[in-house]
Enzyme design. Sequence first.
Site, mmCIF file in Angstrom:
data_model
loop_
_atom_site.group_PDB
_atom_site.id
_atom_site.type_symbol
_atom_site.label_atom_id
_atom_site.label_comp_id
_atom_site.label_asym_id
_atom_site.label_seq_id
_atom_site.Cartn_x
_atom_site.Cartn_y
_atom_site.Cartn_z
ATOM 1 N N GLY A 169 0.816 -1.256 0.213
ATOM 2 C CA GLY A 169 -0.136 0.058 0.003
ATOM 3 C C GLY A 169 0.957 1.289 0.063
ATOM 4 O O GLY A 169 0.391 2.140 -0.675
ATOM 5 N N CYS A 207 1.965 2.207 12.846
ATOM 6 C CA CYS A 207 3.125 3.041 12.397
ATOM 7 C C CYS A 207 3.140 4.087 13.670
ATOM 8 O O CYS A 207 4.533 4.431 13.786
ATOM 9 C CB CYS A 207 2.885 3.722 11.060
ATOM 10 S SG CYS A 207 1.761 2.870 10.207
HETATM 11 C C1 LIG Z 1 -1.783 -0.797 5.927
HETATM 12 C C2 LIG Z 1 -2.112 0.523 4.997
HETATM 13 C C3 LIG Z 1 -1.154 1.115 4.213
HETATM 14 C C4 LIG Z 1 0.063 0.603 4.059
HETATM 15 O O1 LIG Z 1 0.008 -0.597 3.232
HETATM 16 P P1 LIG Z 1 1.561 -1.634 3.296
HETATM 17 O O2 LIG Z 1 1.234 -2.646 2.440
HETATM 18 O O3 LIG Z 1 1.893 -2.043 4.668
HETATM 19 O O4 LIG Z 1 2.572 -0.623 2.851
HETATM 20 C C5 LIG Z 1 -1.696 2.103 3.663
HETATM 21 N N1 LIG Z 1 -2.712 2.829 4.201
HETATM 22 C C6 LIG Z 1 -3.897 2.293 4.837
HETATM 23 C C7 LIG Z 1 -4.977 3.145 4.762
HETATM 24 C C8 LIG Z 1 -3.385 1.086 5.678
HETATM 25 O O5 LIG Z 1 -4.357 0.771 6.383
#
Ligand SMILES: *Cc1c(COP(=O)(O)O)cnc(C)c1O
Length: 396
Positions: free
Chosen positions: A70, A324
């Site tokens: 993400g 985070c």
């Molecule tokens: C978990 C999350 C991300 C990050 O995704 P990753 O695959 O861990 O990099 C970004 N946006 C939201 C809303 C998330 O919940």
Amino acid sequence: MHVYLDNAATTKVSTAAFRAMEPYFTEQYGNPSSLYAFGQKAHEAITEARERIATLLHCEPREITFTSGGSEADTQAIRSAAQWGAKRGKRHIVSTKFEHHAVLHTLESLQKEGFTVTLIDVHEDGIVRPEEVAAAIQEDTCLVSVMTANNEIGTIQPVEEIGKICREKGVLFHTDAVQAVGHIPMDVKKQQIDFLSLSAHKFHGPKGVGALIARKDIPLLSIIEGGAQERGRRAGTENVPAIVGMAEALEEACRKLEENGQKMAALRDRLTQGLLQIPHSVLNGDAEKRLPGHVNVCFEGIEGESLLLLLDEKGICASSGSACTSGSLEPSHVLLAIGRPHEIAHGSLRLTLSEETTPQEIDYTVEAVTQVVQYLRGMSPVWRDLVNGKQPFVIQ
Ligand SMILES: *Cc1c(COP(=O)(O)O)cnc(C)c1O
């Protein structure tokens, strides 16, 4: 009892996804870029995964770029839109105060590069108002980025209305749908989304893989330099097993979406009601417009971190907000954005369910949280002042 209630942080890989991935580690380990048939088998697996995901989310296969997750998809979407805007003399971006850090930090970098950013306020219910998005759009706006569902409080945004406004005004629209994909229905076409980010490990796929869906007529900026994989939009040998696992997990999640959603929402409401029996507690975000498995509550007079540690001792995996922010002493930017004062934002608890969560686990959790909150308040000087009337309660 071991109770996992942190599914917004990550989920268990489903059996079906795990099985689908296995052959691509052991037998079909070819490089998809190789010309011999063994490599082409891996290439075909990626093509098939792309087609499956496109069907599920209502886009064209060529509009999908596989990423590491993400965060990468968010970064690539926003930077691509910024490049598109800069070419047209448009250097203004609209977003919100409660986005994921992958979005907020990318916007901060762009500000250093000469872009201007308007972050609109989120209301106490955790919902962004489309008319406020419309009002923030200027002549030189190139992009609006509003997440589909918030990762800390679980509220669902009026994405389709925002998409419509952006399309009418000729502004690109990105949505971080990482929490939404596989949990609520998503339709890129109908919702008029130009860029959508998703991540497999939030819907029982593997970690380290995701995708950016981008409207086909908008050129993507490659964030990772190297080979010509993903039609030059994302260099690096494709993570074949993970891509296959992601497609399998998404298909399963979408097939069971309604059934699982109803089951989880019933347990979510049971959990919420149980927790709100605790005096001076409040639900964060709208009670209805929220993800089926998402609960976030603030308790007055306690520290979220201590609550988490004591719940861990009772076998409960929970979070105070996003994974985070844990470890930092700053209160959640999301809770501050919906207007919770600092001292209240510190006392937050996020519990996120999966379809495997049982009523027994919910009841055990309500009991455990009730005990731990009572115990922590018993030791807290802040709580004593509240009870003695030296300080007024913020949460009634
Ligand atoms: C978990 C999350 C991300 C990050 O995704 P990753 O695959 O861990 O990099 C970004 N946006 C939201 C809303 C998330 O919940």
